[in-house]
Design a protein around this motif. Sequence first.
Motif, PDB file in Angstrom:
ATOM      1  N   LEU A   4       0.882  -1.136   0.163  1.00 23.71           N
ATOM      2  CA  LEU A   4      -0.084   0.030   0.008  1.00 23.71           C
ATOM      3  C   LEU A   4       0.838   1.198   0.049  1.00 23.71           C
ATOM      4  O   LEU A   4       1.779   1.366   0.856  1.00 23.71           O
ATOM      5  CB  LEU A   4      -0.891  -0.121   1.215  1.00 23.71           C
ATOM      6  CG  LEU A   4      -1.840   1.138   1.487  1.00 23.71           C
ATOM      7  CD1 LEU A   4      -2.739   1.227   0.180  1.00 23.71           C
ATOM      8  CD2 LEU A   4      -2.493   1.055   2.844  1.00 23.71           C
ATOM      9  N   SER A   5       0.847   2.025  -1.131  1.00 23.99           N
ATOM     10  CA  SER A   5       1.512   3.435  -1.197  1.00 23.99           C
ATOM     11  C   SER A   5       0.966   4.493  -0.762  1.00 23.99           C
ATOM     12  O   SER A   5      -0.129   4.884  -1.327  1.00 23.99           O
ATOM     13  CB  SER A   5       1.893   3.528  -2.719  1.00 23.99           C
ATOM     14  OG  SER A   5       2.905   2.468  -2.983  1.00 23.99           O
ATOM     15  N   VAL A   6       1.466   5.137   0.378  1.00 23.04           N
ATOM     16  CA  VAL A   6       0.718   6.344   0.963  1.00 23.04           C
ATOM     17  C   VAL A   6       1.544   7.367   1.420  1.00 23.04           C
ATOM     18  O   VAL A   6       2.860   7.103   1.582  1.00 23.04           O
ATOM     19  CB  VAL A   6       0.078   5.896   2.288  1.00 23.04           C
ATOM     20  CG1 VAL A   6      -0.540   7.178   3.077  1.00 23.04           C
ATOM     21  CG2 VAL A   6      -1.080   4.644   2.190  1.00 23.04           C
ATOM     22  N   THR A   7       1.153   8.595   0.598  1.00 24.55           N
ATOM     23  CA  THR A   7       2.003   9.787   1.008  1.00 24.55           C
ATOM     24  C   THR A   7       1.712  10.415   2.287  1.00 24.55           C
ATOM     25  O   THR A   7       0.668  10.714   2.640  1.00 24.55           O
ATOM     26  CB  THR A   7       1.895  10.689   0.037  1.00 24.55           C
ATOM     27  OG1 THR A   7       1.854  10.257  -1.543  1.00 24.55           O
ATOM     28  CG2 THR A   7       2.455  12.132   0.189  1.00 24.55           C
ATOM     29  N   GLY A   8       2.974  10.897   2.944  1.00 26.82           N
ATOM     30  CA  GLY A   8       2.917  11.725   4.184  1.00 26.82           C
ATOM     31  C   GLY A   8       3.174  12.925   3.988  1.00 26.82           C
ATOM     32  O   GLY A   8       4.486  13.016   3.464  1.00 26.82           O
ATOM     33  N   THR A   9       2.827  13.946   4.550  1.00 27.36           N
ATOM     34  CA  THR A   9       3.397  15.240   4.546  1.00 27.36           C
ATOM     35  C   THR A   9       3.298  15.891   5.932  1.00 27.36           C
ATOM     36  O   THR A   9       2.540  15.475   6.926  1.00 27.36           O
ATOM     37  CB  THR A   9       2.686  16.182   3.645  1.00 27.36           C
ATOM     38  OG1 THR A   9       1.156  16.082   4.064  1.00 27.36           O
ATOM     39  CG2 THR A   9       2.266  15.620   2.260  1.00 27.36           C
ATOM     40  N   ALA A  10       4.201  16.762   6.329  1.00 30.72           N
ATOM     41  CA  ALA A  10       4.355  17.548   7.421  1.00 30.72           C
ATOM     42  C   ALA A  10       4.847  18.884   7.420  1.00 30.72           C
ATOM     43  O   ALA A  10       6.056  18.952   6.355  1.00 30.72           O
ATOM     44  CB  ALA A  10       5.054  16.735   8.523  1.00 30.72           C
ATOM     45  N   GLU A  11       4.420  19.880   7.867  1.00 28.60           N
ATOM     46  CA  GLU A  11       5.194  21.274   7.943  1.00 28.60           C
ATOM     47  C   GLU A  11       5.041  21.504   9.273  1.00 28.60           C
ATOM     48  O   GLU A  11       4.194  21.986  10.155  1.00 28.60           O
ATOM     49  CB  GLU A  11       4.305  21.966   6.801  1.00 28.60           C
ATOM     50  CG  GLU A  11       4.948  23.636   6.683  1.00 28.60           C
ATOM     51  CD  GLU A  11       4.237  24.389   5.725  1.00 28.60           C
ATOM     52  OE1 GLU A  11       4.478  24.110   4.631  1.00 28.60           O
ATOM     53  OE2 GLU A  11       3.154  25.142   6.120  1.00 28.60           O
ATOM     54  N   ILE A  12       6.069  22.529   9.866  1.00 28.29           N
ATOM     55  CA  ILE A  12       6.288  22.771  11.004  1.00 28.29           C
ATOM     56  C   ILE A  12       7.137  24.314  11.100  1.00 28.29           C
ATOM     57  O   ILE A  12       8.017  24.233  10.584  1.00 28.29           O
ATOM     58  CB  ILE A  12       6.832  21.780  12.063  1.00 28.29           C
ATOM     59  CG1 ILE A  12       6.265  20.640  12.133  1.00 28.29           C
ATOM     60  CG2 ILE A  12       7.081  22.218  13.456  1.00 28.29           C
ATOM     61  CD1 ILE A  12       6.866  19.429  13.011  1.00 28.29           C
ATOM     62  N   ASP A  13       6.617  24.887  12.116  1.00 31.41           N
ATOM     63  CA  ASP A  13       7.141  26.340  11.957  1.00 31.41           C
ATOM     64  C   ASP A  13       8.190  26.385  13.434  1.00 31.41           C
ATOM     65  O   ASP A  13       7.751  25.882  14.449  1.00 31.41           O
ATOM     66  CB  ASP A  13       6.005  27.588  12.122  1.00 31.41           C
ATOM     67  CG  ASP A  13       5.477  27.898  10.804  1.00 31.41           C
ATOM     68  OD1 ASP A  13       6.132  27.472   9.896  1.00 31.41           O
ATOM     69  OD2 ASP A  13       4.423  28.300  11.229  1.00 31.41           O
ATOM     70  N   PHE A  14       9.368  26.562  13.139  1.00 31.79           N
ATOM     71  CA  PHE A  14      10.513  26.524  14.473  1.00 31.79           C
ATOM     72  C   PHE A  14      10.867  27.883  14.658  1.00 31.79           C
ATOM     73  O   PHE A  14      11.197  28.506  13.731  1.00 31.79           O
ATOM     74  CB  PHE A  14      11.633  25.544  13.943  1.00 31.79           C
ATOM     75  CG  PHE A  14      11.065  24.089  13.899  1.00 31.79           C
ATOM     76  CD1 PHE A  14      11.030  23.473  15.059  1.00 31.79           C
ATOM     77  CD2 PHE A  14      11.229  23.621  12.743  1.00 31.79           C
ATOM     78  CE1 PHE A  14      10.680  21.893  14.786  1.00 31.79           C
ATOM     79  CE2 PHE A  14      10.660  22.148  12.528  1.00 31.79           C
ATOM     80  CZ  PHE A  14      10.539  21.433  13.676  1.00 31.79           C
TER      81      PHE A  14
END
Length: 202
Positions: A4-14
């Motif tokens: 099963l191919s699944v895209t994961g995304t994340a964006e964080i402000d540091f």
Amino acid sequence: MSRLSVTGTAEIDFPVDIFKVTVTIRANAPSSGEVIQSGKKKTEQFLALMQKNLGIEPDRFQLDSDSVNEDYSSRNSYNYTKRITLDMKAELSALSKLTSLLEELSNVEYDVAFYLSDEADKEKQVIDAAINNSREKAEMIASSLGKKIEGVEEIRFEHPSDARYRALAKAACADGCNSLETMLKLPTKTISKSIYIDWIME
């Protein structure tokens, strides 16, 4: 067993933790010797002022080489330029005191840049979050099919340059994601990652 191919995304402000202040000292005189003497004197006065008013020792500054150029638009005129940089802890009150003092000085320009001292660690946190995002979606899909996620077959990043994080990402699959405490008063740097994971489903 299936994949099963699944895209994961994340964006964080540091919040940044380092301010880099670059100061440019300028001088002008009729000869190269005079302009160097004038420029060095201004530099010494600047360092003494920083120490006296703000308690910043001279050895904390990084000094570039002297730059002297003849001003061809004006006869018998030479320009002196000296760049001085200071890395300081990201504290807005300290920066405000420094910039207020700099604005009172003549023939002095300054610029402020912002950095993360531990950017590699912050990137790992974003990778962890992107992996968790992919895993959560994969588990939801697998559950709807009456199956379970059993492991990882392959990890791919959105950009080829991110390939150096492949081993790190595989380790993070087991480690989980670190939490983030935000400090909204400071400037922030945004780090985002997209990761493609082929999950093993049974």
